[in-house]
Design a protein around this motif. Structure first.
Motif, mmCIF file in Angstrom:
data_model
loop_
_atom_site.group_PDB
_atom_site.id
_atom_site.type_symbol
_atom_site.label_atom_id
_atom_site.label_comp_id
_atom_site.label_asym_id
_atom_site.label_seq_id
_atom_site.Cartn_x
_atom_site.Cartn_y
_atom_site.Cartn_z
ATOM 1 N N TYR A 11 24.843 75.690 13.117
ATOM 2 C CA TYR A 11 24.663 76.909 12.311
ATOM 3 C C TYR A 11 25.889 77.826 12.372
ATOM 4 O O TYR A 11 26.508 78.138 11.353
ATOM 5 C CB TYR A 11 23.406 77.629 12.806
ATOM 6 N N GLY A 13 28.752 77.214 14.120
ATOM 7 C CA GLY A 13 30.008 76.462 14.051
ATOM 8 C C GLY A 13 30.442 76.152 12.630
ATOM 9 O O GLY A 13 31.626 76.255 12.298
ATOM 10 N N GLY A 36 22.987 69.409 14.810
ATOM 11 C CA GLY A 36 23.808 69.731 13.644
ATOM 12 C C GLY A 36 23.671 68.689 12.550
ATOM 13 O O GLY A 36 22.982 67.679 12.712
ATOM 14 N N SER A 71 31.185 76.142 19.696
ATOM 15 C CA SER A 71 29.927 76.679 19.162
ATOM 16 C C SER A 71 28.788 75.754 19.534
ATOM 17 O O SER A 71 27.793 75.663 18.829
ATOM 18 C CB SER A 71 30.006 76.824 17.642
ATOM 19 N N THR A 72 28.960 75.043 20.651
ATOM 20 C CA THR A 72 27.919 74.108 21.072
ATOM 21 C C THR A 72 26.893 74.824 21.931
ATOM 22 O O THR A 72 27.144 75.881 22.483
ATOM 23 C CB THR A 72 28.520 72.951 21.889
HETATM 24 N N1 LIG Z 1 21.895 81.095 15.881
HETATM 25 C C1 LIG Z 1 22.035 82.372 16.318
HETATM 26 O O1 LIG Z 1 21.576 83.339 15.668
HETATM 27 C C2 LIG Z 1 22.793 82.660 17.598
HETATM 28 C C3 LIG Z 1 23.070 83.962 17.931
HETATM 29 C C4 LIG Z 1 23.818 84.213 19.086
HETATM 30 C C5 LIG Z 1 24.250 83.184 19.881
HETATM 31 N N2 LIG Z 1 23.967 81.915 19.572
HETATM 32 C C6 LIG Z 1 24.479 80.854 20.437
HETATM 33 O O2 LIG Z 1 25.546 80.195 19.778
HETATM 34 C C7 LIG Z 1 25.531 78.805 20.122
HETATM 35 C C8 LIG Z 1 25.415 77.968 18.857
HETATM 36 O O3 LIG Z 1 24.208 78.343 18.136
HETATM 37 P P1 LIG Z 1 23.809 77.651 16.781
HETATM 38 O O4 LIG Z 1 22.709 78.439 16.185
HETATM 39 O O5 LIG Z 1 25.038 77.399 15.951
HETATM 40 O O6 LIG Z 1 23.198 76.271 17.336
HETATM 41 P P2 LIG Z 1 23.181 74.875 16.578
HETATM 42 O O7 LIG Z 1 22.223 74.022 17.363
HETATM 43 O O8 LIG Z 1 22.985 75.035 15.125
HETATM 44 O O9 LIG Z 1 24.670 74.348 16.815
HETATM 45 C C9 LIG Z 1 25.090 73.726 17.994
HETATM 46 C C10 LIG Z 1 25.907 72.496 17.578
HETATM 47 O O10 LIG Z 1 26.419 71.893 18.757
HETATM 48 C C11 LIG Z 1 26.232 70.500 18.661
HETATM 49 N N3 LIG Z 1 26.230 69.999 20.037
HETATM 50 C C12 LIG Z 1 25.311 70.238 21.027
HETATM 51 N N4 LIG Z 1 25.673 69.620 22.170
HETATM 52 C C13 LIG Z 1 26.860 69.009 21.915
HETATM 53 C C14 LIG Z 1 27.744 68.204 22.683
HETATM 54 N N5 LIG Z 1 27.494 67.913 23.987
HETATM 55 N N6 LIG Z 1 28.874 67.733 22.105
HETATM 56 C C15 LIG Z 1 29.152 67.998 20.812
HETATM 57 N N7 LIG Z 1 28.348 68.744 20.008
HETATM 58 C C16 LIG Z 1 27.215 69.240 20.571
HETATM 59 C C17 LIG Z 1 24.949 70.308 17.890
HETATM 60 O O11 LIG Z 1 24.833 69.049 17.270
HETATM 61 C C18 LIG Z 1 25.074 71.433 16.862
HETATM 62 O O12 LIG Z 1 25.780 71.009 15.707
HETATM 63 C C19 LIG Z 1 24.341 78.618 21.063
HETATM 64 O O13 LIG Z 1 24.805 78.675 22.411
HETATM 65 C C20 LIG Z 1 23.447 79.784 20.753
HETATM 66 O O14 LIG Z 1 22.632 80.137 21.863
HETATM 67 C C21 LIG Z 1 23.246 81.634 18.429
#
Ligand SMILES: NC(=O)c1ccc[n+]([C@@H]2O[C@H](COP(=O)([O-])OP(=O)(O)OC[C@H]3O[C@@H](n4cnc5c(N)ncnc54)[C@H](O)[C@@H]3O)[C@@H](O)[C@H]2O)c1
Length: 82
Positions: A11, A13, A36, A71-72
């Motif tokens: 999301y 990333g 993702g 952004s993981t």
């Molecule tokens: N979505 C929000 O509103 C929000 C707000 C603040 C903080 N965050 C934080 O930001 C970070 C990302 O959030 P998001 O919503 O984009 O999550 P998301 O799950 O959409 O994105 C995470 C991505 O990382 C990939 N991934 C996970 N483990 C991996 C690995 N070992 N190697 C390679 N790729 C890997 C997943 O496939 C996914 O594409 C998280 O830590 C989340 O807690 C999110």
């Protein structure tokens, strides 16, 4: 710059990748697609499917990289947020 974005198919990333590409950067995405989506990655970016926790495809991903952005999220946190 040549930028590696881990989690670039997620999301936050994928939005970051769009902005970086629009700013003229050369972007490589490393994403294991655990939460993702391939289709979320800008067609202007290069997608390497794999985990940052495993050895390949790291050497190929790192080639020429001048900056990184992460952004993981751990799988447990990823699934908890969905
Ligand atoms: N979505 C929000 O509103 C929000 C707000 C603040 C903080 N965050 C934080 O930001 C970070 C990302 O959030 P998001 O919503 O984009 O999550 P998301 O799950 O959409 O994105 C995470 C991505 O990382 C990939 N991934 C996970 N483990 C991996 C690995 N070992 N190697 C390679 N790729 C890997 C997943 O496939 C996914 O594409 C998280 O830590 C989340 O807690 C999110």
């Amino acid at each position: 710059m040549r930028i590696l974005v881990t989690g670039g198919a997620g999301y936050i990333g994928s939005v970051s990748v769009e902005a970086l590409v629009a700013a003229g950067h050369e972007v490589t995405v490393l994403d294991d697609l655990s939460t993702g989506y391939r289709g979320a990655v800008s067609p202007s970016a290069r997608l390497e499917v794999g985990s940052y926790g495993t050895r390949p495809p790291w050497p190929r991903c790192w080639s020429g990289i001048t900056s990184t952005q992460s952004s993981t999220a751990p799988p447990s946190r990823s699934s908890a947020s969905r």
